[in-house]
Write an enzyme that holds these catalytic residues in place. Sequence first.
Site, PDB file in Angstrom:
ATOM      1  N   VAL A  14       0.831  -1.206   0.000  1.00 25.43           N
ATOM      2  CA  VAL A  14       0.000   0.000   0.000  1.00 25.43           C
ATOM      3  C   VAL A  14       0.870   1.261   0.000  1.00 25.43           C
ATOM      4  CG1 VAL A  14      -1.844   1.248   1.163  1.00 25.43           C
ATOM      5  CG2 VAL A  14      -1.811  -1.255   1.268  1.00 25.43           C
ATOM      6  N   LEU A  35      12.670  -2.877   5.177  1.00 25.27           N
ATOM      7  CA  LEU A  35      12.626  -4.018   4.241  1.00 25.27           C
ATOM      8  C   LEU A  35      12.347  -5.346   4.960  1.00 25.27           C
ATOM      9  CD1 LEU A  35      15.511  -3.074   1.732  1.00 25.27           C
ATOM     10  CD2 LEU A  35      13.093  -2.447   1.655  1.00 25.27           C
ATOM     11  N   ASP A  53      14.626   1.875  10.375  1.00 26.95           N
ATOM     12  CA  ASP A  53      13.497   1.442  11.186  1.00 26.95           C
ATOM     13  C   ASP A  53      12.740   2.663  11.734  1.00 26.95           C
ATOM     14  OD1 ASP A  53      12.954  -1.452  12.809  1.00 26.95           O
ATOM     15  OD2 ASP A  53      12.065   0.368  13.660  1.00 26.95           O
ATOM     16  N   TYR A 139      -3.111  -8.451  16.151  1.00 26.87           N
ATOM     17  CA  TYR A 139      -2.869  -7.475  15.083  1.00 26.87           C
ATOM     18  C   TYR A 139      -3.885  -6.335  15.184  1.00 26.87           C
ATOM     19  CZ  TYR A 139      -3.415  -5.334  10.487  1.00 26.87           C
ATOM     20  OH  TYR A 139      -3.567  -4.411   9.476  1.00 26.87           O
ATOM     21  N   PHE A 167     -10.586  -1.755   4.617  1.00 31.29           N
ATOM     22  CA  PHE A 167     -11.206  -3.075   4.581  1.00 31.29           C
ATOM     23  C   PHE A 167     -10.261  -3.947   3.726  1.00 31.29           C
ATOM     24  CE2 PHE A 167     -15.165  -2.991   7.095  1.00 31.29           C
ATOM     25  CZ  PHE A 167     -14.903  -1.777   7.697  1.00 31.29           C
ATOM     26  N   HIS A 185      -3.767 -12.929   1.694  1.00 33.02           N
ATOM     27  CA  HIS A 185      -4.962 -12.267   1.161  1.00 33.02           C
ATOM     28  C   HIS A 185      -5.573 -13.080   0.023  1.00 33.02           C
ATOM     29  CE1 HIS A 185      -3.262  -8.331   2.978  1.00 33.02           C
ATOM     30  NE2 HIS A 185      -4.034  -8.982   3.824  1.00 33.02           N
ATOM     31  N   ARG A 277     -11.818 -20.572  10.197  1.00 34.57           N
ATOM     32  CA  ARG A 277     -10.698 -20.100  11.018  1.00 34.57           C
ATOM     33  C   ARG A 277     -11.287 -19.295  12.166  1.00 34.57           C
ATOM     34  NH1 ARG A 277      -7.188 -17.303   6.317  1.00 34.57           N
ATOM     35  NH2 ARG A 277      -9.165 -16.209   6.181  1.00 34.57           N
TER      36      ARG A 277
END
Length: 320
Positions: A14, A35, A53, A139, A167, A185, A277
Amino acid sequence: MSGKYLVTGGAGYVGSVVARHLLEAGAEVVVLDNLSTGFREGVPTGASFIEGDIRDAAKWLDSSFDAVLHFAAFSQVGESVVKPEKYWDNNVGGTMALLGAMREAGVRKLVFSSTAATYGEPKEVPIVESAPTQPTNPYGASKLAVDHMITGEAVAHGLGAVSLRYFNVAGAYGDCGERHDPESHLIPLVLQVAQGKRDAISVYGDDYPTPDGTCVRDYIHVADLAEAHLLALEAAQPGEHLICNLGNGNGFSVRQVVETVRQVTGHPIPEVIAPRRGGDPAVLVASADTARERLGWKPSRADLAGIVADAWEFAQRRAG
Ligand SMILES: NC(=O)c1ccc[n+]([C@@H]2O[C@H](COP(=O)([O-])OP(=O)(O)OC[C@H]3O[C@@H](n4cnc5c(N)ncnc54)[C@H](O)[C@@H]3O)[C@@H](O)[C@H]2O)c1
């Protein structure tokens, strides 16, 4: 569009698409990415790149930046269940360091990648931003914690911030597309079956209370999502933390996605029914009214076949 922007996580899916949109709009872009899950070649041409970082953001942030767009995070739901500490450390600890660096440098505008996972199992759909936030995995909890942290920063220190709760992001934009490893995904996974990289697609549960028994999700094209970030930069107001869902308001079931991939690619896609799941809600569909009203956002790529076609073109180009 003028200005200089720090894009954390701009070597990822993204972040790279948003960085490209910023560059195309005429902005100066600096990508900060360690990375860990991103790729150096994902950083769009024209952006400066710092391999580093977010916890060390103070080394590079200064008052020449107009805003930070913050994508850097770990985002594998399953991994977060078995290694929650990794998610608290990177997503929450990393963002705390980033906010501190922004405060020190006097950078007072932030756009943050939040997620539908902050809501957990919704009581009502479409989901509005005032819905209860009860994440079902670390998460989602880590992202919700960051949203709370940002609210405090806006109230106490005048940050102008927008959290965008994505979403299911999908599709590609030119040579920027999805390449998570491991991939979790649905659309890229089904495309891997079409490419012969997987034998079949696992459908986790076909006994949900949905029209065809499979889970329903709201897929949003990554380019529509990117446009919302540019609008959010304009909408951010000092001292305010605005939270907007980003989705199309249309749900598609797993079976509808698989069927669309069959039509777009011309490949048969075998399905294997697997157990549900844990923590997978039956239906996740956004109300994006706030994004429309507050950001003036109008998604224009809501057609699922178009989203899949763009993702397919990207996957084919990478394979070829
Ligand atoms: N892809 C989706 O469907 C989706 C949905 C909801 C929310 N989000 C959120 O959007 C953001 C981007 O997701 P993505 O799919 O592009 O993931 P991604 O893994 O492709 O990108 C994340 C990037 O952040 C970098 N990164 C991670 N930790 C870092 C750190 N400590 N310092 C510097 N860089 C770091 C990674 O190397 C990677 O390039 C994430 O915050 C994710 O939680 C994504």
